[in-house]
Motif scaffolding. Structure first.
Motif, short mmCIF file in Angstrom:
data_model
loop_
_atom_site.label_atom_id
_atom_site.label_comp_id
_atom_site.label_asym_id
_atom_site.label_seq_id
_atom_site.Cartn_x
_atom_site.Cartn_y
_atom_site.Cartn_z
N HIS A 179 0.66 -1.15 -0.05
CA HIS A 179 -0.11 0.29 0.40
C HIS A 179 1.44 1.51 0.45
N GLN A 180 2.14 0.56 0.06
CA GLN A 180 3.13 2.37 0.10
C GLN A 180 2.76 3.38 -1.01
N ARG A 181 3.07 2.37 -2.30
CA ARG A 181 2.75 3.44 -2.98
C ARG A 181 1.65 3.75 -3.47
N ASP A 182 0.63 2.95 -3.22
CA ASP A 182 -0.57 4.00 -3.76
C ASP A 182 -1.37 5.25 -2.84
N LEU A 183 -0.18 5.45 -1.37
CA LEU A 183 -0.49 5.36 -0.07
C LEU A 183 -0.14 7.31 -0.59
N ALA A 184 1.42 6.97 -0.46
CA ALA A 184 2.39 7.90 -0.04
C ALA A 184 3.36 8.07 -0.87
N ASP A 185 2.88 7.14 -2.12
CA ASP A 185 3.85 7.96 -3.14
C ASP A 185 4.92 7.67 -3.17
N ARG A 186 5.35 6.84 -2.22
CA ARG A 186 6.98 6.52 -2.50
C ARG A 186 7.20 4.95 -1.25
N THR A 187 8.33 3.90 -1.19
CA THR A 187 7.88 3.13 -0.46
C THR A 187 8.96 3.85 0.65
N LEU A 188 8.65 3.27 2.09
CA LEU A 188 9.29 3.39 3.03
C LEU A 188 10.12 2.86 2.89
N SER A 189 11.26 3.19 4.23
CA SER A 189 12.74 2.74 4.61
C SER A 189 11.48 1.90 5.71
N GLU A 190 12.40 0.80 5.42
CA GLU A 190 11.93 -0.25 6.92
C GLU A 190 11.76 0.33 8.01
N ARG A 191 12.87 1.15 8.97
CA ARG A 191 13.04 1.83 9.53
C ARG A 191 11.27 2.90 9.82
N GLU A 192 10.64 3.03 9.02
CA GLU A 192 9.28 4.31 9.36
C GLU A 192 8.90 2.54 8.46
N ALA A 193 8.88 2.43 7.74
CA ALA A 193 7.50 0.95 8.66
C ALA A 193 7.47 0.03 9.33
N GLY A 194 8.14 -0.18 10.86
CA GLY A 194 8.81 -0.41 11.30
C GLY A 194 7.96 0.76 12.48
N ARG A 195 8.02 2.07 12.49
CA ARG A 195 7.99 2.75 13.91
C ARG A 195 6.15 2.55 12.95
N LEU A 196 5.23 2.63 12.04
CA LEU A 196 4.04 2.51 11.49
C LEU A 196 3.91 1.64 12.24
N ARG A 197 4.22 0.54 11.74
CA ARG A 197 3.54 -1.07 12.49
C ARG A 197 3.53 -0.64 14.28
N ILE A 198 3.91 -0.29 15.17
CA ILE A 198 4.13 -0.01 15.93
C ILE A 198 3.54 0.65 16.02
N GLY A 199 4.00 1.73 15.87
CA GLY A 199 2.53 2.52 16.42
C GLY A 199 0.64 2.70 16.39
N GLY A 200 0.55 1.79 15.34
CA GLY A 200 -0.84 1.27 14.10
C GLY A 200 -1.70 0.57 16.01
N TRP A 201 -0.75 -0.41 16.40
CA TRP A 201 -0.37 -1.07 17.56
C TRP A 201 -0.58 -0.85 18.81
N ALA A 202 -0.15 0.31 19.12
CA ALA A 202 -0.31 0.82 20.19
C ALA A 202 -1.33 1.40 20.48
N LEU A 203 -2.13 2.62 19.21
CA LEU A 203 -3.43 2.89 19.27
C LEU A 203 -4.50 1.67 19.46
N ILE A 204 -4.32 0.24 18.78
CA ILE A 204 -5.10 -0.37 19.20
C ILE A 204 -5.09 -0.28 20.31
N ALA A 205 -4.59 -0.38 21.20
CA ALA A 205 -4.34 -0.80 22.97
C ALA A 205 -4.68 0.07 23.19
N LEU A 206 -4.74 1.66 23.16
CA LEU A 206 -4.51 2.95 24.01
C LEU A 206 -6.63 2.99 23.14
N ILE A 207 -6.64 2.27 22.10
CA ILE A 207 -8.63 2.04 21.73
C ILE A 207 -9.19 1.34 23.37
N LEU A 208 -7.60 0.37 23.77
CA LEU A 208 -9.18 -0.70 23.86
C LEU A 208 -8.80 0.07 25.94
#
Length: 94
Positions: A24-53
């Motif tokens: 989804h990176q090329r469709d949404l961000a118009d570029r490929t993100l680095s592994e570090r950026e993708a990892g931060r987004l993944r951690i942030g997404g799961w942290a937000l799911i826990a925060l919602i709970l």
């Protein structure tokens, strides 16, 4: 108001999880993100799911919170699927 906050956080969480995927990176961000950026987004997404709970438990109590949490996550996921369908290019014909 808690439902609206949880829904906005759920949409944000699933958007972050979608952006952490190369598919989804090329469709949404118009570029490929680095592994570090993708990892931060993944951690942030799961942290937000826990925060919602945590927000739902604090606002509604444990029993109703699990039902509300499931509903918030479902609506957030469906809104992101609709967004991805709208934003992604149409499939190529063979």
């Amino acid at each position: 108001m808690i439902h609206f906050l949880s829904l906005v956080l759920a949409v944000t969480a699933f958007a972050a999880l979608a952006l952490s995927m190369k598919r989804h990176q090329r469709d949404l961000a118009d570029r490929t993100l680095s592994e570090r950026e993708a990892g931060r987004l993944r951690i942030g997404g799961w942290a937000l799911i826990a925060l919602i709970l945590a927000i739902d438990i604090f606002a509604f109590g444990f029993g109703y919170a699990l039902v509300a949490w499931a509903g918030h996550l479902t609506m957030g996921a469906w809104l992101n699927v609709a967004w991805l369908c709208w934003k992604s290019p149409p499939p190529r014909s063979r």
